[in-house]
Design a protein around this motif. Structure first.
Motif, PDB file in Angstrom:
ATOM      1  N   PHE A  46       0.847  -1.189   0.000  1.00  0.00           N
ATOM      2  CA  PHE A  46       0.000   0.000   0.000  1.00  0.00           C
ATOM      3  C   PHE A  46       0.889   1.248   0.000  1.00  0.00           C
ATOM      4  O   PHE A  46       1.100   1.871   1.046  1.00  0.00           O
ATOM      5  CB  PHE A  46      -0.918   0.009   1.231  1.00  0.00           C
ATOM      6  N   PRO A  47       1.437   1.648  -1.146  1.00  0.00           N
ATOM      7  CA  PRO A  47       2.344   2.817  -1.170  1.00  0.00           C
ATOM      8  C   PRO A  47       1.664   4.110  -0.756  1.00  0.00           C
ATOM      9  O   PRO A  47       2.297   5.000  -0.203  1.00  0.00           O
ATOM     10  CB  PRO A  47       2.804   2.868  -2.628  1.00  0.00           C
ATOM     11  N   ALA A  48       0.362   4.237  -0.998  1.00  0.00           N
ATOM     12  CA  ALA A  48      -0.333   5.468  -0.627  1.00  0.00           C
ATOM     13  C   ALA A  48      -0.395   5.653   0.887  1.00  0.00           C
ATOM     14  O   ALA A  48      -0.575   6.774   1.369  1.00  0.00           O
ATOM     15  CB  ALA A  48      -1.746   5.471  -1.207  1.00  0.00           C
ATOM     16  N   ALA A  49      -0.251   4.562   1.643  1.00  0.00           N
ATOM     17  CA  ALA A  49      -0.283   4.655   3.102  1.00  0.00           C
ATOM     18  C   ALA A  49       1.088   4.947   3.694  1.00  0.00           C
ATOM     19  O   ALA A  49       1.194   5.139   4.911  1.00  0.00           O
ATOM     20  CB  ALA A  49      -0.826   3.359   3.699  1.00  0.00           C
ATOM     21  N   THR A  69       9.072  16.887  -9.666  1.00  0.00           N
ATOM     22  CA  THR A  69       8.715  17.868  -8.640  1.00  0.00           C
ATOM     23  C   THR A  69       7.489  17.412  -7.848  1.00  0.00           C
ATOM     24  O   THR A  69       7.407  17.654  -6.642  1.00  0.00           O
ATOM     25  CB  THR A  69       8.438  19.234  -9.279  1.00  0.00           C
ATOM     26  N   PHE A  70       6.546  16.742  -8.512  1.00  0.00           N
ATOM     27  CA  PHE A  70       5.364  16.259  -7.808  1.00  0.00           C
ATOM     28  C   PHE A  70       5.749  15.179  -6.804  1.00  0.00           C
ATOM     29  O   PHE A  70       5.250  15.162  -5.666  1.00  0.00           O
ATOM     30  CB  PHE A  70       4.342  15.736  -8.813  1.00  0.00           C
ATOM     31  N   CYS A  71       6.639  14.272  -7.207  1.00  0.00           N
ATOM     32  CA  CYS A  71       7.121  13.248  -6.266  1.00  0.00           C
ATOM     33  C   CYS A  71       7.876  13.885  -5.108  1.00  0.00           C
ATOM     34  O   CYS A  71       7.759  13.438  -3.952  1.00  0.00           O
ATOM     35  CB  CYS A  71       8.010  12.245  -7.003  1.00  0.00           C
ATOM     36  N   GLU A  72       8.648  14.937  -5.384  1.00  0.00           N
ATOM     37  CA  GLU A  72       9.378  15.617  -4.317  1.00  0.00           C
ATOM     38  C   GLU A  72       8.407  16.315  -3.374  1.00  0.00           C
ATOM     39  O   GLU A  72       8.627  16.342  -2.151  1.00  0.00           O
ATOM     40  CB  GLU A  72      10.343  16.635  -4.932  1.00  0.00           C
ATOM     41  N   PHE A  73       7.336  16.882  -3.912  1.00  0.00           N
ATOM     42  CA  PHE A  73       6.327  17.511  -3.069  1.00  0.00           C
ATOM     43  C   PHE A  73       5.661  16.477  -2.155  1.00  0.00           C
ATOM     44  O   PHE A  73       5.453  16.727  -0.965  1.00  0.00           O
ATOM     45  CB  PHE A  73       5.282  18.198  -3.944  1.00  0.00           C
ATOM     46  N   ILE A  74       5.339  15.313  -2.700  1.00  0.00           N
ATOM     47  CA  ILE A  74       4.723  14.253  -1.893  1.00  0.00           C
ATOM     48  C   ILE A  74       5.692  13.774  -0.818  1.00  0.00           C
ATOM     49  O   ILE A  74       5.304  13.510   0.320  1.00  0.00           O
ATOM     50  CB  ILE A  74       4.277  13.096  -2.797  1.00  0.00           C
ATOM     51  N   MET A  98       2.853  10.017 -16.993  1.00  0.00           N
ATOM     52  CA  MET A  98       3.609   9.884 -15.753  1.00  0.00           C
ATOM     53  C   MET A  98       2.875  10.540 -14.589  1.00  0.00           C
ATOM     54  O   MET A  98       2.853  10.011 -13.467  1.00  0.00           O
ATOM     55  CB  MET A  98       5.005  10.496 -15.919  1.00  0.00           C
ATOM     56  N   MET A  99       2.261  11.697 -14.839  1.00  0.00           N
ATOM     57  CA  MET A  99       1.500  12.351 -13.775  1.00  0.00           C
ATOM     58  C   MET A  99       0.296  11.506 -13.371  1.00  0.00           C
ATOM     59  O   MET A  99      -0.021  11.376 -12.184  1.00  0.00           O
ATOM     60  CB  MET A  99       1.053  13.734 -14.241  1.00  0.00           C
ATOM     61  N   LYS A 100      -0.377  10.912 -14.341  1.00  0.00           N
ATOM     62  CA  LYS A 100      -1.525  10.063 -14.017  1.00  0.00           C
ATOM     63  C   LYS A 100      -1.098   8.833 -13.221  1.00  0.00           C
ATOM     64  O   LYS A 100      -1.823   8.388 -12.332  1.00  0.00           O
ATOM     65  CB  LYS A 100      -2.234   9.657 -15.302  1.00  0.00           C
ATOM     66  N   ASP A 101       0.081   8.299 -13.550  1.00  0.00           N
ATOM     67  CA  ASP A 101       0.568   7.138 -12.795  1.00  0.00           C
ATOM     68  C   ASP A 101       0.836   7.505 -11.343  1.00  0.00           C
ATOM     69  O   ASP A 101       0.566   6.706 -10.427  1.00  0.00           O
ATOM     70  CB  ASP A 101       1.841   6.599 -13.445  1.00  0.00           C
ATOM     71  N   ILE A 102       1.368   8.714 -11.109  1.00  0.00           N
ATOM     72  CA  ILE A 102       1.608   9.148  -9.729  1.00  0.00           C
ATOM     73  C   ILE A 102       0.289   9.319  -8.995  1.00  0.00           C
ATOM     74  O   ILE A 102       0.163   8.955  -7.820  1.00  0.00           O
ATOM     75  CB  ILE A 102       2.421  10.458  -9.728  1.00  0.00           C
ATOM     76  N   HIS A 103      -0.713   9.835  -9.681  1.00  0.00           N
ATOM     77  CA  HIS A 103      -2.037   9.991  -9.063  1.00  0.00           C
ATOM     78  C   HIS A 103      -2.594   8.632  -8.646  1.00  0.00           C
ATOM     79  O   HIS A 103      -3.155   8.486  -7.553  1.00  0.00           O
ATOM     80  CB  HIS A 103      -2.992  10.664 -10.056  1.00  0.00           C
TER      81      HIS A 103
END
Length: 348
Positions: A58-61, A120-125, A146-151
């Motif tokens: 569960f990476p989101a957790a 930058t989005f990964c760094e923000f997270i 790539m952005m959709k995959d991060i979402h």
């Protein structure tokens, strides 16, 4: 009875009868409110026989979750940023800004190309957290695969502004504030345009630590702590300061922001002779009339062209100063009793 609770109220609800042992002590209305105010994203798969987990299920957790939507857009600049020694700063001409819709918390990341937006989005997270959702416009870089995959990876919702109506994006208002304040600061202190990135990052940190129009201190709202603004009350951006070098000499530089390392009152200093950013905690004003250093900064109207005297090191030193060694590299030698026999120690 818990079984009377409507099963289709939440699309991710488990079998409510199975929750009876955990929530039997709660009224039905409190169970209903709890399930609506929380998420239930994760389900465990049971294997027979059991299997080992070699990566996160569960990476989101595994990241900090933000109870807020954020918006983002790219700011473009005409002058390439000066190479100040910080990785990623030299030569960049754009900055990706993330802004909280409710708290107005800001986070900026320099970029040399729009293809670096997912990074930058990964760094923000990683540094701030995963927001509930991300609001952007219809730029290809912000709607890329790539952005959709991060979402999907971090379970982050997303939406875009209407085409040709970029002003619908809430971050546009924050961009105006950052640009206006940065230009104002650089004009007042006489900062050269090639150092715009250091000024923008300083303004972003300043806005996060000051109360906004909604009566919210963004840093306190996002991190749940009482914000201390002591580092912002000591110096101002581009102020001439003296900082300490490892040889105990005073060198001239410019104060360009607060550092996140070690001590709270630790600052980023742009050196005068090399124009590189160094982190120092021993800093003092260069124009203090009570403690001047006229060898490093003569009584002239501008900074010395060569960083001061050719040899601004202290004149009076001791033997220990001449042979000073960084204590962190010293290791105490270990001897056995037998090994110390017949050894001599010769010194002047």
């Amino acid at each position: 009875m818990l079984s009377a609770f409507p099963q289709k109220l939440h699309p991710r609800l488990p079998d409510l009868d199975a929750l009876l042992p955990n929530f039997a002590w709660l009224p039905v209305d409190r169970i209903r409110d709890t399930l609506h105010a929380t998420t239930q994203y994760y389900r465990a798969t049971i294997h027979h026989p059991f299997r080992k987990h070699f990566k996160s299920r569960f990476p989101a957790a595994n990241v900090r979750r933000l109870l807020e939507w954020f918006s983002t857009d790219t700011i473009f600049f005409d002058v390439p940023a000066h190479n100040d020694g910080i990785p990623g700063h030299g030569g960049c001409t754009m900055l990706q800004l993330y802004a909280g819709v409710t708290t107005h918390y800001l986070a900026g990341y320099p970029m040399s190309s729009e293809t670096a937006l997912p990074t930058t989005f990964c760094e923000f997270i990683r540094k701030v957290g995963a927001p509930q959702g991300l609001w952007s416009d219809n730029a290809k870089s912000e709607t890329s695969t790539m952005m959709k995959d991060i979402h999907r990876y971090y379970t982050i919702d997303g939406k875009q502004s209407e085409p040709h109506y970029e002003h619908q994006n809430p971050v546009e208002r924050r961009i105006q504030d950052v640009k206006r304040i940065s230009n104002n600061v650089m004009d007042r202190v006489g900062c050269p345009s090639r150092f715009w990135l250091l000024c923008v990052l300083y303004v972003i940190s300043l806005l996060n630590d000051t109360m906004n129009a909604n009566g919210i201190v963004p840093h306190s709202a996002v991190y749940g702590v009482v914000t201390d603004v002591s580092p912002c009350l000591t110096f101002h951006f581009w102020q001439e300061v003296f900082y300490e070098e490892p040889d105990s000499s005073e060198r001239l530089g410019r104060w360009v922001g607060v550092a996140s390392q070690s001590d709270v009152l630790t600052y980023q200093i742009l050196t005068h002779n090399t124009e590189q950013v160094v982190v120092r905690s021993n800093v003092c004003p260069a124009k203090d009339p009570l403690f001047p250093n006229r060898r490093a900064r003569p009584d002239t109207g501008s900074l010395p062209t060569n960083g001061g005297e050719v040899n601004p090191k202290p004149v009076l030193t001791s033997v220990s100063d001449a042979h000073r060694v960084d204590p962190s590299v010293l290791k105490q030698k270990k001897f056995s009793h037998d090994g110390l026999l017949r050894l001599t120690n010769l010194h002047e």
